[in-house]
Motif scaffolding. Structure first.
Motif, mmCIF file in Angstrom:
data_model
loop_
_atom_site.group_PDB
_atom_site.id
_atom_site.type_symbol
_atom_site.label_atom_id
_atom_site.label_comp_id
_atom_site.label_asym_id
_atom_site.label_seq_id
_atom_site.Cartn_x
_atom_site.Cartn_y
_atom_site.Cartn_z
ATOM 1 N N ASN A 68 -59.940 22.850 91.233
ATOM 2 C CA ASN A 68 -58.525 23.184 91.446
ATOM 3 C C ASN A 68 -57.748 21.953 91.884
ATOM 4 O O ASN A 68 -56.594 21.757 91.484
ATOM 5 C CB ASN A 68 -58.403 24.271 92.509
ATOM 6 N N VAL A 69 -58.373 21.144 92.722
ATOM 7 C CA VAL A 69 -57.723 19.930 93.202
ATOM 8 C C VAL A 69 -57.447 18.968 92.050
ATOM 9 O O VAL A 69 -56.401 18.330 92.000
ATOM 10 C CB VAL A 69 -58.585 19.242 94.277
ATOM 11 N N GLU A 70 -58.379 18.904 91.126
ATOM 12 C CA GLU A 70 -58.188 18.022 89.963
ATOM 13 C C GLU A 70 -56.918 18.357 89.193
ATOM 14 O O GLU A 70 -56.190 17.477 88.768
ATOM 15 C CB GLU A 70 -59.393 18.141 89.027
ATOM 16 N N MET A 71 -56.683 19.647 89.037
ATOM 17 C CA MET A 71 -55.464 20.065 88.327
ATOM 18 C C MET A 71 -54.224 19.611 89.079
ATOM 19 O O MET A 71 -53.262 19.109 88.486
ATOM 20 C CB MET A 71 -55.429 21.586 88.172
ATOM 21 N N ALA A 72 -54.265 19.807 90.385
ATOM 22 C CA ALA A 72 -53.120 19.408 91.206
ATOM 23 C C ALA A 72 -52.907 17.899 91.160
ATOM 24 O O ALA A 72 -51.768 17.427 91.028
ATOM 25 C CB ALA A 72 -53.327 19.877 92.649
ATOM 26 N N LEU A 73 -53.991 17.149 91.234
ATOM 27 C CA LEU A 73 -53.877 15.686 91.183
ATOM 28 C C LEU A 73 -53.318 15.233 89.841
ATOM 29 O O LEU A 73 -52.489 14.312 89.768
ATOM 30 C CB LEU A 73 -55.244 15.044 91.430
ATOM 31 N N ARG A 74 -53.767 15.893 88.795
ATOM 32 C CA ARG A 74 -53.255 15.550 87.472
ATOM 33 C C ARG A 74 -51.756 15.831 87.380
ATOM 34 O O ARG A 74 -50.992 15.034 86.833
ATOM 35 C CB ARG A 74 -54.012 16.338 86.409
ATOM 36 N N ASN A 75 -51.341 16.961 87.916
ATOM 37 C CA ASN A 75 -49.913 17.293 87.923
ATOM 38 C C ASN A 75 -49.110 16.263 88.695
ATOM 39 O O ASN A 75 -48.027 15.857 88.269
ATOM 40 C CB ASN A 75 -49.688 18.682 88.524
ATOM 41 N N LEU A 76 -49.652 15.856 89.839
ATOM 42 C CA LEU A 76 -48.951 14.857 90.656
ATOM 43 C C LEU A 76 -48.862 13.527 89.914
ATOM 44 O O LEU A 76 -47.823 12.856 89.943
ATOM 45 C CB LEU A 76 -49.672 14.664 91.988
ATOM 46 N N ALA A 77 -49.959 13.168 89.256
ATOM 47 C CA ALA A 77 -49.946 11.916 88.497
ATOM 48 C C ALA A 77 -48.934 11.986 87.356
ATOM 49 O O ALA A 77 -48.192 11.033 87.114
ATOM 50 C CB ALA A 77 -51.344 11.617 87.954
ATOM 51 N N ASP A 78 -48.890 13.119 86.682
ATOM 52 C CA ASP A 78 -47.928 13.293 85.588
ATOM 53 C C ASP A 78 -46.498 13.210 86.099
ATOM 54 O O ASP A 78 -45.600 12.744 85.396
ATOM 55 C CB ASP A 78 -48.152 14.643 84.888
ATOM 56 N N ALA A 79 -46.312 13.679 87.317
ATOM 57 C CA ALA A 79 -44.970 13.618 87.928
ATOM 58 C C ALA A 79 -44.711 12.253 88.558
ATOM 59 O O ALA A 79 -43.689 12.061 89.212
ATOM 60 C CB ALA A 79 -44.830 14.722 88.982
#
Length: 235
Positions: free
Chosen positions: A70-81
């Motif tokens: 779940n954290v990976e998804m959040a980190l990816r979203n943050l990186a994309d942002a």
DNA sequence: AACCAGGACGTGA
DNA sequence: TCACGTCATGGT
């Protein structure tokens, strides 16, 4: 069987874990082993940049009581942002967008505040912060503080998590729910204070926990009496 | 369909 | 101090 022997047994059983996992965006060159792409088993040269230090700290907060997938998804979203490169980039992200990005990691109301406090702290942080300074940050408790110190700043502080307590309790090394500091002293008193050793050991205990100490009845399939050659040397 | 996940914090006793 | 409820999403 002492803790150092347990470490060697786990290392022989599972191999190097390659913590802390990093996303590819930060410019690192992670090998693709382990269950996720961000691990770098056997390579202890991380973090290489302040970007990676910050990402580790963010991940440490996001993973509180939360599966790493779940954290990976959040980190990816943050990186994309583009909010994961440094503290200011995260602070520049509007609150609602921050919450949307980290939603997969759960507790998004609390964790958005925690990340804001963390990023604010990191803007005024000159290299290894003291443990107490980290504990003063909202959302950083003992385990998260130690994880940040150990994995982001390479300070040899042992991280005690729920899996570790369960394992020690199951083996009779703990008798009840001893407080965090007591359990940590157990490791600090019986191991050489070596960063790589502490990193590997904690990662191995999590791997052990994921496999055997997740759901009851607890108990592993490790042959704790088996002797491994001293192939690995730390400390 | 419960149960779990690499905890922290606020509250009341 | 310390035990207990709360916070939230995604996988099994």
């Amino acid at each position: 069987m002492d803790l150092l022997a347990i470490f060697h047994r786990l290392l022989a059983e599972f191999g190097p874990q390659g913590w802390w996992p990093l996303t590819a965006h930060s410019g690192s060159n992670p090998t693709k082993r382990g269950s996720h792409s961000g691990y770098h088993p056997g390579d202890y040269s991380f973090p290489k940049t302040q970007e990676e230090q910050f990402e580790i700290a963010v991940g440490a907060v996001l993973t509180q009581n939360t599966a790493w997938t779940n954290v990976e998804m959040a980190l990816r979203n943050l990186a994309d942002a583009k909010a994961l490169h440094n503290p200011k980039s995260l602070l520049n992200l509007p609150k609602d967008q921050l919450q949307k990005a980290i939603r997969p990691a759960g507790y998004f109301n609390q964790k958005s505040e925690y990340l804001h406090a963390l990023a604010t702290f990191f803007t005024t942080c000159n290299e290894p912060p003291t443990r107490q300074k980290l504990l003063d940050v909202r959302g950083i408790g003992e385990e998260t503080a130690d994880a940040i110190l150990l994995y982001a700043f390479s300070v040899p502080t042992f991280v005690i998590d729920a899996y570790t307590k369960r394992f020690l309790l199951h083996r009779g090394i703990l008798s009840g729910n001893e407080p965090y500091k007591i359990v940590q002293q157990l490791f600090h008193d019986s191991l050489p204070h070596n960063t790589v050793l502490f990193q590997e050991f904690h990662a191995l205990l999590v791997e052990l926990g994921k496999r055997y100490y997740s759901k009851k009845p607890y108990g592993d399939h490790i042959d704790w009496d088996k002797k491994d050659g001293e192939n690995y040397r730390f400390g």
